[in-house]
Design a protein around this motif. Sequence first.
Motif, short mmCIF file in Angstrom:
data_model
loop_
_atom_site.label_atom_id
_atom_site.label_comp_id
_atom_site.label_asym_id
_atom_site.label_seq_id
_atom_site.Cartn_x
_atom_site.Cartn_y
_atom_site.Cartn_z
N LEU A 189 39.79 37.47 41.01
CA LEU A 189 41.62 37.84 40.61
C LEU A 189 41.11 38.58 39.33
CD1 LEU A 189 43.83 36.96 40.31
CD2 LEU A 189 43.63 35.04 39.20
N VAL A 190 40.05 38.12 38.43
CA VAL A 190 39.66 38.44 37.23
C VAL A 190 39.71 40.22 37.65
CG1 VAL A 190 38.20 38.84 34.66
CG2 VAL A 190 39.04 36.66 35.88
N VAL A 191 38.65 40.58 38.24
CA VAL A 191 38.15 41.88 38.82
C VAL A 191 39.03 42.61 39.22
CG1 VAL A 191 36.58 42.87 40.27
CG2 VAL A 191 35.28 40.80 39.07
N MET A 192 40.05 41.68 40.20
CA MET A 192 40.86 42.50 40.43
C MET A 192 42.00 42.81 39.66
SD MET A 192 43.94 41.73 43.08
CE MET A 192 44.86 40.17 42.55
N VAL A 193 43.07 41.94 38.72
CA VAL A 193 43.23 42.61 37.16
C VAL A 193 42.65 43.85 36.74
CG1 VAL A 193 44.43 41.82 35.45
CG2 VAL A 193 44.79 40.26 37.38
N LEU A 194 41.43 43.19 36.25
CA LEU A 194 40.94 44.85 35.64
C LEU A 194 40.58 45.65 36.25
CD1 LEU A 194 38.00 42.65 33.30
CD2 LEU A 194 40.79 43.00 33.04
N GLY A 195 39.74 45.76 37.44
CA GLY A 195 40.09 46.85 38.18
C GLY A 195 41.17 47.79 38.25
N GLY A 196 42.36 46.66 38.54
CA GLY A 196 43.05 47.53 39.02
C GLY A 196 44.33 48.13 37.60
N ARG A 197 43.84 47.84 36.37
CA ARG A 197 44.74 48.17 35.59
C ARG A 197 43.92 49.30 35.57
NH1 ARG A 197 44.59 43.60 30.91
NH2 ARG A 197 46.71 42.53 31.56
N ARG A 198 42.47 49.97 35.97
CA ARG A 198 42.05 51.02 35.34
C ARG A 198 42.44 52.11 36.42
NH1 ARG A 198 35.66 52.32 34.90
NH2 ARG A 198 35.44 54.49 35.00
N LEU A 199 42.79 52.00 37.85
CA LEU A 199 43.32 52.19 38.73
C LEU A 199 44.51 52.50 38.38
CD1 LEU A 199 42.12 51.17 41.64
CD2 LEU A 199 41.03 52.63 40.72
N ALA A 200 45.02 52.22 38.44
CA ALA A 200 46.72 52.59 37.72
C ALA A 200 46.79 53.41 37.06
CB ALA A 200 47.55 50.78 37.12
N ARG A 201 45.34 53.20 35.93
CA ARG A 201 46.13 54.02 34.28
C ARG A 201 45.97 56.10 35.00
NH1 ARG A 201 43.57 50.28 31.53
NH2 ARG A 201 41.62 51.50 31.83
N ASP A 202 44.81 55.50 36.52
CA ASP A 202 44.45 56.73 37.15
C ASP A 202 45.17 57.31 37.77
OD1 ASP A 202 41.96 56.31 35.89
OD2 ASP A 202 41.06 55.65 37.81
N ARG A 203 46.13 56.46 38.36
CA ARG A 203 46.82 56.97 39.05
C ARG A 203 48.33 57.15 37.95
NH1 ARG A 203 51.15 52.73 42.43
NH2 ARG A 203 52.00 54.17 44.00
N PHE B 152 41.83 44.38 49.13
CA PHE B 152 40.35 44.02 49.22
C PHE B 152 40.39 42.45 48.27
CE2 PHE B 152 36.07 43.86 48.00
CZ PHE B 152 34.84 43.18 48.73
N TRP B 153 40.63 42.79 47.20
CA TRP B 153 40.19 41.40 46.02
C TRP B 153 41.70 40.11 46.10
CZ3 TRP B 153 36.17 40.98 43.98
CH2 TRP B 153 35.15 41.89 43.34
N THR B 154 42.35 40.71 46.98
CA THR B 154 43.49 39.59 47.31
C THR B 154 42.45 39.08 48.82
OG1 THR B 154 45.32 40.90 46.79
CG2 THR B 154 45.72 39.16 47.90
N LEU B 155 42.43 39.57 49.83
CA LEU B 155 41.19 38.74 51.04
C LEU B 155 40.44 38.08 49.64
CD1 LEU B 155 41.14 40.97 53.28
CD2 LEU B 155 43.18 39.22 53.19
N LEU B 156 39.30 38.32 49.24
CA LEU B 156 38.51 37.33 48.58
C LEU B 156 38.96 36.36 47.82
CD1 LEU B 156 35.39 40.23 47.55
CD2 LEU B 156 36.00 38.62 49.17
#
Length: 234
Positions: free
Chosen positions: A211-225, A16-20
Amino acid sequence: MKAIRPGRRLGLWVLFWTLLVGLGLALGLWQWERAADKRERLAAYAAAPRLEAPQATPPPGARLRLSGEYLAAETLFLDNRTHDGRLGVAVLTPLRGDDGRLWLIERGFLATGVRRDTPSVATPSGRVVLEGRWQADGERPPLFGPNREGRRLQRIEPEAWAPLGEFAHAGWLHLEAGPGRLTPWWRPNVLPPARHLGYALQWWGLALAALVVMVLGGRRLARDRRASRSDPEE
Protein backbone atom coordinates in the motif's frame (compact mmCIF):
# COMPACT_ATOMS: atom_id res chain seq x y z
CA MET A 1 6.22 1.66 -30.45
CA LYS A 2 3.70 4.01 -28.90
CA ALA A 3 4.47 5.00 -25.28
CA ILE A 4 1.87 4.40 -22.60
CA ARG A 5 0.13 7.64 -21.69
CA PRO A 6 0.79 8.93 -18.12
CA GLY A 7 -2.87 8.58 -17.19
CA ARG A 8 -2.93 4.95 -18.30
CA ARG A 9 0.31 4.26 -16.44
CA LEU A 10 -1.27 5.60 -13.27
CA GLY A 11 -4.34 3.39 -13.70
CA LEU A 12 -2.26 0.26 -14.31
CA TRP A 13 -0.04 1.08 -11.35
CA VAL A 14 -2.99 1.45 -8.98
CA LEU A 15 -4.65 -1.72 -10.30
CA PHE A 16 -1.51 -3.83 -9.91
CA TRP A 17 -0.73 -2.74 -6.35
CA THR A 18 -4.38 -2.90 -5.29
CA LEU A 19 -4.42 -6.54 -6.32
CA LEU A 20 -1.27 -7.20 -4.27
CA VAL A 21 -2.72 -5.44 -1.24
CA GLY A 22 -5.93 -7.45 -1.55
CA LEU A 23 -3.97 -10.69 -1.88
CA GLY A 24 -1.93 -9.93 1.25
CA LEU A 25 -5.06 -9.09 3.25
CA ALA A 26 -6.83 -12.26 2.08
CA LEU A 27 -3.88 -14.55 2.86
CA GLY A 28 -3.45 -12.93 6.26
CA LEU A 29 -7.13 -13.49 7.04
CA TRP A 30 -6.82 -17.12 5.91
CA GLN A 31 -3.92 -17.71 8.30
CA TRP A 32 -5.83 -15.97 11.10
CA GLU A 33 -8.77 -18.32 10.57
CA ARG A 34 -6.44 -21.32 10.49
CA ALA A 35 -5.02 -20.24 13.87
CA ALA A 36 -8.55 -20.11 15.30
CA ASP A 37 -9.28 -23.55 13.86
CA LYS A 38 -6.08 -24.95 15.39
CA ARG A 39 -7.00 -23.52 18.80
CA GLU A 40 -10.40 -25.19 18.62
CA ARG A 41 -8.87 -28.49 17.56
CA LEU A 42 -6.27 -28.41 20.33
CA ALA A 43 -8.95 -27.56 22.90
CA ALA A 44 -11.08 -30.47 21.71
CA TYR A 45 -8.01 -32.72 21.77
CA ALA A 46 -7.20 -31.72 25.36
CA ALA A 47 -10.79 -32.38 26.43
CA ALA A 48 -11.10 -35.71 24.60
CA PRO A 49 -12.57 -38.50 26.74
CA ARG A 50 -10.95 -41.61 28.17
CA LEU A 51 -12.53 -44.77 26.74
CA GLU A 52 -11.98 -48.50 27.10
CA ALA A 53 -12.30 -50.52 23.88
CA PRO A 54 -15.23 -48.35 22.73
CA GLN A 55 -18.01 -49.79 20.61
CA ALA A 56 -18.83 -46.41 19.06
CA THR A 57 -16.26 -44.60 16.95
CA PRO A 58 -14.02 -42.61 19.32
CA PRO A 59 -13.46 -38.89 18.68
CA PRO A 60 -10.01 -37.80 17.44
CA GLY A 61 -7.55 -37.50 20.31
CA ALA A 62 -9.49 -39.74 22.67
CA ARG A 63 -7.41 -41.69 25.17
CA LEU A 64 -8.13 -45.38 24.66
CA ARG A 65 -7.39 -48.38 26.80
CA LEU A 66 -7.19 -51.65 24.88
CA SER A 67 -6.33 -55.20 25.86
CA GLY A 68 -5.57 -58.18 23.68
CA GLU A 69 -2.71 -59.83 21.80
CA TYR A 70 -0.35 -58.37 19.23
CA LEU A 71 -0.35 -60.03 15.80
CA ALA A 72 3.43 -59.80 15.48
CA ALA A 73 3.64 -61.50 12.10
CA GLU A 74 1.40 -58.81 10.60
CA THR A 75 3.67 -55.91 11.55
CA LEU A 76 4.31 -53.35 8.80
CA PHE A 77 6.45 -50.23 8.82
CA LEU A 78 5.55 -46.67 7.86
CA ASP A 79 8.54 -45.59 5.80
CA ASN A 80 10.60 -42.38 5.79
CA ARG A 81 9.92 -41.11 9.32
CA THR A 82 12.39 -38.83 11.11
CA HIS A 83 13.00 -38.21 14.80
CA ASP A 84 15.78 -36.11 16.35
CA GLY A 85 17.55 -35.99 13.00
CA ARG A 86 17.47 -39.76 12.55
CA LEU A 87 15.84 -41.61 9.67
CA GLY A 88 13.63 -44.57 10.37
CA VAL A 89 10.14 -46.04 10.34
CA ALA A 90 7.03 -46.10 12.48
CA VAL A 91 6.08 -49.59 13.64
CA LEU A 92 2.48 -50.64 12.91
CA THR A 93 1.23 -53.82 14.59
CA PRO A 94 -2.40 -55.03 14.65
CA LEU A 95 -3.91 -56.02 18.00
CA ARG A 96 -6.63 -58.62 18.37
CA GLY A 97 -8.73 -57.38 21.28
CA ASP A 98 -10.13 -59.55 24.05
CA ASP A 99 -13.53 -59.33 22.34
CA GLY A 100 -12.10 -60.41 18.97
CA ARG A 101 -12.13 -57.00 17.34
CA LEU A 102 -9.09 -55.78 15.45
CA TRP A 103 -7.17 -52.56 16.23
CA LEU A 104 -4.16 -50.98 14.54
CA ILE A 105 -1.41 -49.84 16.90
CA GLU A 106 1.23 -47.28 15.92
CA ARG A 107 3.92 -48.28 18.41
CA GLY A 108 6.47 -45.51 17.79
CA PHE A 109 9.67 -44.73 15.94
CA LEU A 110 12.39 -47.23 15.04
CA ALA A 111 15.69 -45.87 13.70
CA THR A 112 16.91 -47.69 10.58
CA GLY A 113 19.23 -45.23 8.85
CA VAL A 114 19.33 -45.39 5.06
CA ARG A 115 19.15 -49.21 4.87
CA ARG A 116 16.31 -50.57 2.77
CA ASP A 117 16.17 -54.08 4.20
CA THR A 118 13.14 -55.13 6.25
CA PRO A 119 13.36 -53.63 9.76
CA SER A 120 13.43 -55.95 12.75
CA VAL A 121 11.51 -55.21 15.94
CA ALA A 122 10.66 -57.29 19.00
CA THR A 123 6.95 -57.67 19.76
CA PRO A 124 5.62 -58.83 23.15
CA SER A 125 3.66 -62.06 23.14
CA GLY A 126 0.64 -62.90 25.23
CA ARG A 127 -2.04 -60.58 26.54
CA VAL A 128 -1.10 -56.89 26.77
CA VAL A 129 -2.86 -53.78 28.07
CA LEU A 130 -2.24 -50.62 26.05
CA GLU A 131 -3.09 -46.93 26.36
CA GLY A 132 -2.74 -44.23 23.76
CA ARG A 133 -4.28 -41.51 21.61
CA TRP A 134 -6.73 -42.23 18.85
CA GLN A 135 -6.28 -40.82 15.35
CA ALA A 136 -9.13 -41.20 12.89
CA ASP A 137 -8.35 -42.24 9.34
CA GLY A 138 -8.94 -39.08 7.33
CA GLU A 139 -7.34 -37.25 4.46
CA ARG A 140 -4.30 -39.16 3.26
CA PRO A 141 -1.11 -37.68 1.79
CA PRO A 142 -0.60 -38.13 -1.96
CA LEU A 143 1.26 -41.11 -3.34
CA PHE A 144 3.84 -40.99 -6.10
CA GLY A 145 4.07 -44.68 -6.84
CA PRO A 146 3.02 -47.92 -5.09
CA ASN A 147 2.12 -47.60 -1.41
CA ARG A 148 3.76 -50.86 -0.35
CA GLU A 149 7.33 -52.04 -0.86
CA GLY A 150 7.95 -55.32 0.93
CA ARG A 151 6.81 -54.65 4.49
CA ARG A 152 7.15 -50.87 4.18
CA LEU A 153 4.22 -48.50 3.59
CA GLN A 154 4.45 -44.96 2.28
CA ARG A 155 1.26 -44.02 4.12
CA ILE A 156 -1.02 -45.78 6.59
CA GLU A 157 -3.79 -47.64 4.80
CA PRO A 158 -5.86 -50.09 6.89
CA GLU A 159 -6.52 -51.94 3.62
CA ALA A 160 -2.96 -53.27 3.89
CA TRP A 161 -4.27 -55.67 6.56
CA ALA A 162 -7.44 -56.63 4.66
CA PRO A 163 -6.86 -60.41 4.99
CA LEU A 164 -7.27 -60.06 8.76
CA GLY A 165 -10.76 -58.60 8.45
CA GLU A 166 -12.08 -55.14 9.22
CA PHE A 167 -10.69 -53.01 12.02
CA ALA A 168 -12.96 -52.05 14.89
CA HIS A 169 -12.92 -48.44 13.71
CA ALA A 170 -11.32 -46.48 10.87
CA GLY A 171 -8.14 -45.20 12.47
CA TRP A 172 -5.28 -46.25 14.72
CA LEU A 173 -3.94 -45.87 18.23
CA HIS A 174 -0.70 -44.01 18.89
CA LEU A 175 0.76 -46.02 21.76
CA GLU A 176 1.69 -44.00 24.86
CA ALA A 177 1.90 -46.69 27.54
CA GLY A 178 2.14 -50.46 27.58
CA PRO A 179 4.27 -53.33 26.26
CA GLY A 180 5.80 -52.88 22.83
CA ARG A 181 6.00 -49.09 23.09
CA LEU A 182 8.86 -47.50 21.13
CA THR A 183 10.08 -43.90 20.90
CA PRO A 184 7.04 -41.64 20.34
CA TRP A 185 7.29 -39.33 17.33
CA TRP A 186 3.72 -38.42 16.33
CA ARG A 187 2.25 -35.00 17.13
CA PRO A 188 -1.42 -34.05 16.52
CA ASN A 189 -0.59 -30.73 14.84
CA VAL A 190 2.50 -29.75 12.88
CA LEU A 191 2.03 -25.99 13.18
CA PRO A 192 0.84 -24.42 16.47
CA PRO A 193 -1.70 -21.55 16.37
CA ALA A 194 1.04 -18.99 17.13
CA ARG A 195 2.81 -19.93 13.89
CA HIS A 196 -0.30 -19.19 11.86
CA LEU A 197 -0.70 -15.86 13.65
CA GLY A 198 2.88 -15.04 12.75
CA TYR A 199 2.18 -15.83 9.10
CA ALA A 200 -0.94 -13.65 9.22
CA LEU A 201 1.05 -10.70 10.53
CA GLN A 202 3.67 -11.24 7.83
CA TRP A 203 1.06 -11.18 5.08
CA TRP A 204 -0.59 -8.07 6.52
CA GLY A 205 2.82 -6.43 6.82
CA LEU A 206 3.47 -7.14 3.14
CA ALA A 207 0.04 -5.75 2.29
CA LEU A 208 0.88 -2.56 4.20
CA ALA A 209 4.22 -2.28 2.40
CA ALA A 210 2.48 -2.73 -0.95
CA LEU A 211 0.00 0.00 0.00
CA VAL A 212 2.83 2.40 0.83
CA VAL A 213 4.56 1.66 -2.48
CA MET A 214 1.28 2.15 -4.32
CA VAL A 215 0.66 5.54 -2.70
CA LEU A 216 4.21 6.85 -3.15
CA GLY A 217 4.51 5.63 -6.72
CA GLY A 218 0.99 6.82 -7.50
CA ARG A 219 1.83 10.33 -6.34
CA ARG A 220 4.80 10.45 -8.67
CA LEU A 221 2.77 9.18 -11.61
CA ALA A 222 0.04 11.69 -10.80
CA ARG A 223 2.61 14.51 -10.95
CA ASP A 224 3.83 13.20 -14.31
CA ARG A 225 0.24 13.15 -15.52
CA ARG A 226 -0.37 16.74 -14.48
CA ALA A 227 2.91 17.80 -16.08
CA SER A 228 1.97 16.11 -19.35
CA ARG A 229 -1.35 17.90 -19.40
CA SER A 230 0.38 21.26 -18.95
CA ASP A 231 2.85 20.47 -21.73
CA PRO A 232 1.55 22.10 -24.93
CA GLU A 233 3.23 19.43 -27.03
CA GLU A 234 1.40 16.60 -25.24
